[in-house]
Design a protein around this motif. Structure first.
Motif, PDB file in Angstrom:
ATOM      1  N   VAL A  39       3.686  -6.321   8.218  1.00 37.97           N
ATOM      2  CA  VAL A  39       4.305  -5.226   8.978  1.00 37.97           C
ATOM      3  C   VAL A  39       4.010  -5.453  10.455  1.00 37.97           C
ATOM      4  N   PRO A  40       4.893  -5.004  11.345  1.00 38.99           N
ATOM      5  CA  PRO A  40       4.582  -5.103  12.767  1.00 38.99           C
ATOM      6  C   PRO A  40       3.316  -4.297  13.099  1.00 38.99           C
ATOM      7  N   TRP A  41       2.567  -4.761  14.089  1.00 40.00           N
ATOM      8  CA  TRP A  41       1.339  -4.091  14.483  1.00 40.00           C
ATOM      9  C   TRP A  41       1.601  -2.609  14.769  1.00 40.00           C
ATOM     10  N   GLY A  42       0.798  -1.762  14.179  1.00 37.20           N
ATOM     11  CA  GLY A  42       0.890  -0.326  14.405  1.00 37.20           C
ATOM     12  C   GLY A  42       1.995   0.386  13.645  1.00 37.20           C
ATOM     13  N   ALA A  43       2.795  -0.344  12.867  1.00 38.15           N
ATOM     14  CA  ALA A  43       3.924   0.258  12.147  1.00 38.15           C
ATOM     15  C   ALA A  43       3.432   1.200  11.053  1.00 38.15           C
ATOM     16  N   TRP A  44       4.152   2.282  10.863  1.00 40.64           N
ATOM     17  CA  TRP A  44       3.871   3.238   9.785  1.00 40.64           C
ATOM     18  C   TRP A  44       4.842   3.069   8.624  1.00 40.64           C
ATOM     19  N   ASP A  45       5.905   2.296   8.841  1.00 40.95           N
ATOM     20  CA  ASP A  45       6.916   2.111   7.808  1.00 40.95           C
ATOM     21  C   ASP A  45       6.965   0.667   7.342  1.00 40.95           C
ATOM     22  N   VAL A  46       7.335   0.493   6.082  1.00 37.77           N
ATOM     23  CA  VAL A  46       7.435  -0.831   5.476  1.00 37.77           C
ATOM     24  C   VAL A  46       8.788  -1.441   5.842  1.00 37.77           C
ATOM     25  N   PRO A  47       8.802  -2.694   6.331  1.00 34.54           N
ATOM     26  CA  PRO A  47      10.088  -3.348   6.593  1.00 34.54           C
ATOM     27  C   PRO A  47      10.897  -3.458   5.307  1.00 34.54           C
ATOM     28  N   GLN A  48      12.190  -3.226   5.412  1.00 37.05           N
ATOM     29  CA  GLN A  48      13.061  -3.229   4.242  1.00 37.05           C
ATOM     30  C   GLN A  48      13.029  -4.560   3.493  1.00 37.05           C
ATOM     31  N   ALA A  49      12.912  -5.658   4.213  1.00 41.04           N
ATOM     32  CA  ALA A  49      12.930  -6.981   3.581  1.00 41.04           C
ATOM     33  C   ALA A  49      11.656  -7.283   2.798  1.00 41.04           C
ATOM     34  N   ASN A  70      -8.173  -3.317   9.739  1.00 39.13           N
ATOM     35  CA  ASN A  70      -7.921  -1.965  10.230  1.00 39.13           C
ATOM     36  C   ASN A  70      -8.347  -0.944   9.188  1.00 39.13           C
ATOM     37  N   ILE A  71      -8.581   0.247   9.650  1.00 40.13           N
ATOM     38  CA  ILE A  71      -8.952   1.346   8.766  1.00 40.13           C
ATOM     39  C   ILE A  71      -8.059   2.538   9.076  1.00 40.13           C
ATOM     40  N   GLY A  72      -8.083   3.525   8.202  1.00 37.92           N
ATOM     41  CA  GLY A  72      -7.384   4.762   8.488  1.00 37.92           C
ATOM     42  C   GLY A  72      -6.231   5.051   7.558  1.00 37.92           C
ATOM     43  N   SER A  73      -5.626   6.191   7.820  1.00 33.09           N
ATOM     44  CA  SER A  73      -4.575   6.678   6.937  1.00 33.09           C
ATOM     45  C   SER A  73      -3.317   5.809   6.978  1.00 33.09           C
ATOM     46  N   ALA A  79      -0.248   0.613   2.109  1.00 36.10           N
ATOM     47  CA  ALA A  79      -0.625   0.008   0.825  1.00 36.10           C
ATOM     48  C   ALA A  79      -0.029   0.812  -0.327  1.00 36.10           C
ATOM     49  N   ALA A  80      -0.081   2.139  -0.235  1.00 37.04           N
ATOM     50  CA  ALA A  80       0.488   2.982  -1.287  1.00 37.04           C
ATOM     51  C   ALA A  80       2.002   2.804  -1.375  1.00 37.04           C
ATOM     52  N   ALA A  81       2.664   2.727  -0.218  1.00 36.81           N
ATOM     53  CA  ALA A  81       4.118   2.553  -0.201  1.00 36.81           C
ATOM     54  C   ALA A  81       4.517   1.222  -0.841  1.00 36.81           C
ATOM     55  N   LEU A  82       3.666   0.225  -0.702  1.00 32.22           N
ATOM     56  CA  LEU A  82       3.938  -1.098  -1.283  1.00 32.22           C
ATOM     57  C   LEU A  82       3.407  -1.235  -2.700  1.00 32.22           C
ATOM     58  N   ASP A  83       2.679  -0.230  -3.153  1.00 31.60           N
ATOM     59  CA  ASP A  83       2.034  -0.243  -4.468  1.00 31.60           C
ATOM     60  C   ASP A  83       1.136  -1.482  -4.610  1.00 31.60           C
ATOM     61  N   PRO A  85      -2.980  -3.005  -3.978  1.00 25.68           N
ATOM     62  CA  PRO A  85      -4.371  -2.676  -3.684  1.00 25.68           C
ATOM     63  C   PRO A  85      -4.722  -3.158  -2.282  1.00 25.68           C
ATOM     64  N   ILE A  86      -5.714  -2.508  -1.682  1.00 22.81           N
ATOM     65  CA  ILE A  86      -6.119  -2.881  -0.322  1.00 22.81           C
ATOM     66  C   ILE A  86      -7.631  -2.913  -0.218  1.00 22.81           C
ATOM     67  N   VAL A  87      -8.108  -3.860   0.557  1.00 24.27           N
ATOM     68  CA  VAL A  87      -9.513  -3.923   0.941  1.00 24.27           C
ATOM     69  C   VAL A  87      -9.518  -3.676   2.443  1.00 24.27           C
ATOM     70  N   PRO A  88      -9.805  -2.436   2.864  1.00 22.22           N
ATOM     71  CA  PRO A  88      -9.811  -2.145   4.297  1.00 22.22           C
ATOM     72  C   PRO A  88     -11.125  -2.589   4.936  1.00 22.22           C
ATOM     73  N   ALA A  89     -11.117  -2.665   6.239  1.00 22.78           N
ATOM     74  CA  ALA A  89     -12.320  -3.037   6.975  1.00 22.78           C
ATOM     75  C   ALA A  89     -13.380  -1.951   6.829  1.00 22.78           C
ATOM     76  N   THR A  90     -14.613  -2.394   6.859  1.00 20.71           N
ATOM     77  CA  THR A  90     -15.750  -1.483   6.972  1.00 20.71           C
ATOM     78  C   THR A  90     -16.592  -2.000   8.122  1.00 20.71           C
ATOM     79  N   LEU A  91     -17.617  -1.274   8.470  1.00 20.25           N
ATOM     80  CA  LEU A  91     -18.431  -1.652   9.618  1.00 20.25           C
ATOM     81  C   LEU A  91     -18.951  -3.090   9.508  1.00 20.25           C
ATOM     82  N   MET A  92     -19.338  -3.518   8.313  1.00 22.41           N
ATOM     83  CA  MET A  92     -19.892  -4.859   8.153  1.00 22.41           C
ATOM     84  C   MET A  92     -19.008  -5.796   7.325  1.00 22.41           C
ATOM     85  N   ALA A  93     -17.779  -5.418   7.064  1.00 26.33           N
ATOM     86  CA  ALA A  93     -16.917  -6.261   6.238  1.00 26.33           C
ATOM     87  C   ALA A  93     -15.522  -6.358   6.850  1.00 26.33           C
TER      88      ALA A  93
END
Length: 168
Positions: A39-49, A70-73, A79-83, A85-93
Motif C-alpha cells: 500500500v502507499p505510505w500512510g494509505a488507509w485503503d487497500v489498492p484495488q489491484a 508501523n503500529i496503530g489502528s 490487515a483486516a481488510a486484506l484478511d 495476519p500481521i506482526v506489527p512493530a513493538t518497541l524491541m521488535a
C-alpha cells in the motif's frame, strides 16, 4: 555488508511478482512489508489491484503475513481488510531484527528456506530477510512519500546500491 543488502530478486512492484513462479521455486509463505510495498505510505485503503494478487497467491497455496515497522489502528485495519495476519512493530521488535520475521514464519507454519520476503527497503526488509536466510525480493516503493527517517535511509540505500553496481 553488501551480501546482506543484496536481494535475491528485484521487481517493479508486488504486481510484477508471479505467485506461481514463487511456488515453483519452493516458496510456501510470503512475508509482505506494508507501507510502500503493498500500500502507499500512510494509505488507509487497500489498492484495488492488490486483491487479485493476494487471491492468485492463495490459489497456488502460498501463505501470506504482513510484517510492518508501523503500529496503530491503520495497520490493523489494512490487515483486516486484506484478511491477512500481521506482526506489527513493538518497541524491541522491528525489521531488520529477526524476531518479527520469525513470528511471521511461525504464523504461516513455514521455514526460512520456504519463505520469501517482499519489501521496498534494503536496510530494513532485505537486511532482515537475508539475516534469517529468506528469499528476498526488493520492490520499488509505491510512492516517494514516507516516514521522515525513511527519507534518510533511502539516500543511504541509493549510495549503497550504486556502490554494489560498481562492484558487480
Amino acid at each position: 555488508m553488501g551480501r546482506w543488502l543484496r536481494p535475491d530478486a528485484e521487481a517493479d512492484s508486488i504486481y510484477a511478482i508471479d505467485p506461481t513462479a514463487l511456488r515453483a521455486r519452493g516458496i510456501r509463505g510470503v512475508i509482505l512489508d506494508l507501507d510502500n510495498t503493498i500500500v502507499p505510505w500512510g494509505a488507509w485503503d487497500v489498492p484495488q489491484a492488490l486483491g487479485p494478487w493476494i487471491a492468485a497467491a492463495r490459489a497456488v497455496g502460498l501463505r501470506l503475513c504482513i510484517v510492518s515497522n508501523n503500529i496503530g489502528s491503520r495497520v490493523a485495519r489494512l490487515a483486516a481488510a486484506l484478511d491477512l495476519p500481521i506482526v506489527p512493530a513493538t518497541l524491541m521488535a522491528w525489521k531488520p531484527r529477526r524476531g518479527p520475521l520469525r513470528r511471521a514464519i511461525e504464523i504461516m507454519s513455514t521455514s526460512p528456506e520456504t519463505t520469501a520476503l517482499v519489501g521496498d527497503q534494503r536496510l530494513t526488509d532485505i537486511l532482515g530477510g537475508n539475516r534469517l536466510g529468506l528469499y528476498t525480493i526488493l520492490v520499488h516503493p509505491l510512492t516517494d512519500r514516507g516516514f521522515v527517517l525513511t527519507r534518510f535511509t533511502r539516500l543511504a540505500e541509493r549510495l549503497i546500491a550504486a556502490r554494489m553496481r560498481k562492484r558487480a
